[in-house]
Scaffold this motif. Structure first.
Motif, mmCIF file in Angstrom:
data_model
loop_
_atom_site.group_PDB
_atom_site.id
_atom_site.type_symbol
_atom_site.label_atom_id
_atom_site.label_comp_id
_atom_site.label_asym_id
_atom_site.label_seq_id
_atom_site.Cartn_x
_atom_site.Cartn_y
_atom_site.Cartn_z
ATOM 1 N N ARG A 83 -16.176 3.384 -63.146
ATOM 2 C CA ARG A 83 -15.534 4.231 -64.162
ATOM 3 C C ARG A 83 -14.118 3.745 -64.434
ATOM 4 O O ARG A 83 -13.674 3.715 -65.591
ATOM 5 C CB ARG A 83 -15.494 5.684 -63.692
ATOM 6 C CG ARG A 83 -16.835 6.377 -63.698
ATOM 7 C CD ARG A 83 -16.674 7.860 -63.470
ATOM 8 N NE ARG A 83 -17.976 8.513 -63.412
ATOM 9 C CZ ARG A 83 -18.218 9.739 -63.849
ATOM 10 N NH1 ARG A 83 -17.243 10.448 -64.377
ATOM 11 N NH2 ARG A 83 -19.426 10.259 -63.767
ATOM 12 N N ARG A 133 -12.749 2.505 -68.072
ATOM 13 C CA ARG A 133 -11.550 3.052 -68.713
ATOM 14 C C ARG A 133 -10.562 1.938 -69.059
ATOM 15 O O ARG A 133 -9.979 1.913 -70.140
ATOM 16 C CB ARG A 133 -10.868 4.059 -67.782
ATOM 17 C CG ARG A 133 -11.590 5.371 -67.615
ATOM 18 C CD ARG A 133 -10.838 6.263 -66.639
ATOM 19 N NE ARG A 133 -11.597 7.435 -66.290
ATOM 20 C CZ ARG A 133 -11.622 8.570 -66.986
ATOM 21 N NH1 ARG A 133 -10.909 8.646 -68.099
ATOM 22 N NH2 ARG A 133 -12.345 9.591 -66.589
ATOM 23 N N ALA A 164 -8.275 9.544 -73.990
ATOM 24 C CA ALA A 164 -8.549 9.832 -72.580
ATOM 25 C C ALA A 164 -9.429 11.067 -72.428
ATOM 26 O O ALA A 164 -10.360 11.083 -71.626
ATOM 27 C CB ALA A 164 -7.237 10.001 -71.817
ATOM 28 N N ALA A 165 -9.126 12.099 -73.207
ATOM 29 C CA ALA A 165 -9.926 13.325 -73.118
ATOM 30 C C ALA A 165 -11.349 13.071 -73.593
ATOM 31 O O ALA A 165 -12.310 13.641 -73.039
ATOM 32 C CB ALA A 165 -9.277 14.437 -73.939
ATOM 33 N N TRP A 166 -11.492 12.229 -74.622
ATOM 34 C CA TRP A 166 -12.843 11.905 -75.097
ATOM 35 C C TRP A 166 -13.630 11.185 -74.015
ATOM 36 O O TRP A 166 -14.812 11.488 -73.784
ATOM 37 C CB TRP A 166 -12.767 11.043 -76.357
ATOM 38 C CG TRP A 166 -14.095 10.756 -76.978
ATOM 39 C CD1 TRP A 166 -14.762 11.517 -77.908
ATOM 40 C CD2 TRP A 166 -14.947 9.634 -76.693
ATOM 41 N NE1 TRP A 166 -15.964 10.934 -78.227
ATOM 42 C CE2 TRP A 166 -16.116 9.782 -77.507
ATOM 43 C CE3 TRP A 166 -14.845 8.529 -75.860
ATOM 44 C CZ2 TRP A 166 -17.167 8.854 -77.478
ATOM 45 C CZ3 TRP A 166 -15.894 7.600 -75.833
ATOM 46 C CH2 TRP A 166 -17.025 7.771 -76.632
ATOM 47 N N ILE A 167 -13.003 10.237 -73.339
ATOM 48 C CA ILE A 167 -13.685 9.527 -72.256
ATOM 49 C C ILE A 167 -14.080 10.506 -71.152
ATOM 50 O O ILE A 167 -15.220 10.490 -70.660
ATOM 51 C CB ILE A 167 -12.796 8.397 -71.703
ATOM 52 C CG1 ILE A 167 -12.638 7.284 -72.744
ATOM 53 C CG2 ILE A 167 -13.381 7.828 -70.408
ATOM 54 C CD1 ILE A 167 -11.652 6.199 -72.343
ATOM 55 N N ASP A 168 -13.153 11.388 -70.761
ATOM 56 C CA ASP A 168 -13.458 12.377 -69.723
ATOM 57 C C ASP A 168 -14.629 13.266 -70.145
ATOM 58 O O ASP A 168 -15.529 13.555 -69.340
ATOM 59 C CB ASP A 168 -12.227 13.255 -69.448
ATOM 60 C CG ASP A 168 -11.124 12.505 -68.725
ATOM 61 O OD1 ASP A 168 -11.412 11.456 -68.108
ATOM 62 O OD2 ASP A 168 -9.963 12.971 -68.773
ATOM 63 N N GLU A 169 -14.598 13.708 -71.380
ATOM 64 C CA GLU A 169 -15.656 14.587 -71.889
ATOM 65 C C GLU A 169 -17.006 13.878 -71.868
ATOM 66 O O GLU A 169 -18.024 14.450 -71.457
ATOM 67 C CB GLU A 169 -15.311 15.026 -73.306
ATOM 68 C CG GLU A 169 -16.315 15.964 -73.939
ATOM 69 C CD GLU A 169 -15.885 16.391 -75.331
ATOM 70 O OE1 GLU A 169 -15.343 17.507 -75.466
ATOM 71 O OE2 GLU A 169 -16.078 15.600 -76.291
ATOM 72 N N GLN A 170 -17.005 12.621 -72.291
ATOM 73 C CA GLN A 170 -18.256 11.859 -72.307
ATOM 74 C C GLN A 170 -18.820 11.671 -70.904
ATOM 75 O O GLN A 170 -20.020 11.851 -70.675
ATOM 76 C CB GLN A 170 -18.003 10.496 -72.950
ATOM 77 C CG GLN A 170 -17.934 10.526 -74.463
ATOM 78 C CD GLN A 170 -19.304 10.694 -75.090
ATOM 79 O OE1 GLN A 170 -20.212 9.914 -74.827
ATOM 80 N NE2 GLN A 170 -19.457 11.717 -75.913
ATOM 81 N N LEU A 171 -17.973 11.312 -69.969
ATOM 82 C CA LEU A 171 -18.448 11.032 -68.616
ATOM 83 C C LEU A 171 -18.881 12.297 -67.880
ATOM 84 O O LEU A 171 -19.622 12.225 -66.897
ATOM 85 C CB LEU A 171 -17.368 10.298 -67.824
ATOM 86 C CG LEU A 171 -16.999 8.901 -68.353
ATOM 87 C CD1 LEU A 171 -15.934 8.265 -67.487
ATOM 88 C CD2 LEU A 171 -18.231 8.000 -68.430
ATOM 89 N N ALA A 172 -18.429 13.451 -68.361
ATOM 90 C CA ALA A 172 -18.827 14.715 -67.740
ATOM 91 C C ALA A 172 -20.142 15.253 -68.291
ATOM 92 O O ALA A 172 -20.729 16.171 -67.710
ATOM 93 C CB ALA A 172 -17.724 15.759 -67.938
#
Length: 586
Positions: free
Chosen positions: A374, A378, A81-89
């Motif tokens: 998004r 996810r 989840a954190a990787w997805i958040d980091e990528q989308l940011a």
């Protein structure tokens, strides 16, 4: 089922899915059939962190243009989840800015030169191989195969700058609300040229002219609701004997009236010359090829517009924007959109044959978020089924993704900085696929394509990418990759006397006299999600048969020794990238 021998790879196009992950041996690290060790069953929640590097690599194969060692380390340290958040940011690099910079550089070198399609492809490959926002880029590539325009079409191909802007639009709006994405697609001049609703005019009884119906048909068939009514899980609704159609000719005709009166953005809007030529009184917008089309009331139909159970009443005055708003709101709210678009995203990223439960979960995330792309993305990546390896999981890698994974695995760099991969359309000597150059609006392959005469067909499984996998393309890929590994990738640079994309194989060459270690290293890069033991054994046996001469005391045969070491490295890489196990994403 025993995997096909490496010597038979040229003939294995019809066996690829059955050979690894789709109908026979599973793609787990040991090649055992069924659910791989450590993979969660469908009933369990996906754990926050990958249980192994192999699981991390498998996720990254779905979410990027190919996993790298650094990607795996990052995912292992912060979790899914954190990787997805980091990528989308992460900020998005601009294809349009890259094209403009390339154009300026070419003109500076030669005033008569200008950028073209090659520079669109260069920007694609630069971002695919080196881009930090891999998830955004991978999503945009998937969407480019749902919302299709193609540079093979002359009107699109003659506007490469606008194609670069289109790719930026997909990367941006593709992570927003679906309704906004659909409007940007519908009003984009390149789509207007490609599907002929730019300069589309209202009916004229005197001449017999009727509105062009092309876009009205395809926005329903391909971009929103599909041909048949769907249950939330993507299965077809029926009348008891046959599927229920989503629309008919009356709906197409009614919706076609909505797409009349749309044309170029122009400073002199709504001048007639702006409508036809994008210019009036000497004024035009230099970015009209990608700025959203404007509605020209004088060319928009005032007739009653009926489609999908909605009626836009007879109008005394034309209002193109009001008609479009009703049409797009209607399409975006249709219950088919979640399962129809969601299933295709699952197919592009994870597996060709998602279960109804998987499709339903993705559609529910989409609907529950108000149509947020998004949320859909996810749900696609985080569903338990995406983490499992089974007899029906995975997908055949399309050619672009086979090359991108290879380039990222070995850290290729561009001598010129321009990533001159070039056109790879050729079926006999290249990939048989170039980004943004599909043969039609139906993409390179259809989502439901079932290859006849295969084990997949016998099991009722779709293998979309197999529509472009046949004797010619399989042989073409083998020849192309053999050449790439030996000489570098892309177009020739006269200044460096070699191809533009080059890798540093020093670490692999250092292991050339240790065949097992060499195969382990190459496999770790190309197949980080696990290499079947049988394939490893075959590659190792082949490498061991390649002799390396002893270096003479005077060093006179140093070049011969170096060439023999490089030959071993080349062979190890080559035998893996042409194997069915590499070509199937499990």
């Amino acid at each position: 089922m025993r995997r096909p021998a490496l010597a038979g790879v040229l003939l294995c196009a019809g066996m690829l899915l059955a050979a690894c992950g789709g109908g026979g041996d599973s793609g787990g690290s040991g090649g055992a059939e069924g659910v791989a060790a450590g993979d969660p069953p469908a009933s369990q929640e996906v754990k926050e962190f990958p249980a192994s590097r192999e699981q991390a690599a498998r996720f990254l194969t779905q979410a990027t243009f190919g996993p790298t060692e650094a990607d795996v380390e990052r995912l292992m340290s912060i979790g899914y989840a954190a990787w997805i958040d980091e990528q989308l940011a992460r900020p998005a690099a601009s294809h349009l800015a890259a094209w403009d910079a390339a154009n300026a550089a070419l003109k500076a070198a030669n005033a008569s030169s200008s950028a073209g399609q090659d520079q669109v492809l260069e920007s694609f490959w630069r971002q695919a191989v080196t881009g930090e926002d891999q998830l955004r880029l991978r999503m945009a590539f998937a969407l480019s195969q749902i919302f299709v325009i193609s540079m093979q079409d002359g009107a699109v191909g003659d506007n490469p700058r606008a194609v670069a802007a289109w790719m930026d639009m997909l990367a941006d709006k593709g992570l927003g609300r679906y309704r906004d994405l659909l409007e940007m697609v519908s009003r984009h001049p390149l789509m207007g040229l490609y599907l002929s609703h730019l300069r589309n005019q209202k009916a004229d009884p005197k001449t017999g002219r009727v509105p062009d119906e092309n876009y009205a048909r395809e926005i329903m068939q391909l971009f929103s609701i599909g041909l048949v009514e769907l249950n939330p899980d993507g299965t077809a609704r029926t009348d008891g004997s046959k599927p229920l159609e989503t629309y008919g000719q009356t709906d197409i005709a009614g919706l076609a009236k909505v797409f009349t009166g749309w044309s170029w953005a122009c400073p002199e809007w709504p001048d007639n010359n702006c409508f036809f030529w994008g210019s009036a009184n000497g004024n035009s917008d230099p970015d009209r090829s990608f700025k959203s089309m404007l509605g020209y009331p004088q060319y928009h139909s005032t007739e009653e517009k009926k489609f999908l159970g909605v009626t836009i009443a007879l109008q005394s005055q034309s209002d193109p924007q009001a008609s479009l708003r009703v049409a797009l709101d209607t399409l975006a709210a249709h219950p088919n959109v979640g399962p129809f678009i969601g299933r295709q995203l699952i197919q592009r990223l994870v597996t060709s044959n998602p279960s109804p439960q998987y499709v339903a979960a993705v559609a529910a995330a989409f609907n529950g978020s108000g149509g947020d792309m998004r949320a859909m993305l996810r749900a696609v990546l985080m569903h338990p089924e995406a983490r499992r390896v089974s007899a029906t999981s995975g997908k055949l890698r399309e050619p672009v993704l086979k090359l991108s994974a290879y380039l990222r695995a070995f850290g290729y760099r561009s001598d010129t900085g321009n990533w001159r991969v070039g056109n790879t359309d050729s079926t006999g000597s290249a990939l048989g696929q170039s980004p943004m150059r599909s043969p039609s609006v139906f993409n390179f392959y259809r989502p439901g394509y079932v290859p006849p005469g295969t084990q997949a067909a016998g099991a009722g499984l779709a293998v979309p990418e197999m529509q472009i996998a046949h004797e010619t393309t399989v042989a073409g890929y083998v020849n192309y990759m053999r050449d790439n590994i030996a000489s570098g990738v892309g177009q020739w640079n006269s200044s460096t006397n070699r191809r533009d994309l080059q890798a540093d194989f020093a670490a692999e060459i250092a292991l050339a006299e240790q065949p097992a270690a060499l195969v382990d290293r190459v496999a770790g890069r190309l197949m980080p999600a696990g290499m079947p033991a049988e394939l490893k054994s075959e590659v190792l046996a082949a490498i061991e048969k390649m002799a390396i001469p002893a270096l003479r005391s005077d060093g006179a045969n140093q070049k011969q020794v170096n060439d023999a070491k490089r030959a071993r490295v080349n062979a190890a890489i080559f035998l893996i990238v042409i194997s069915p196990e590499y070509q199937v994403q499990t």
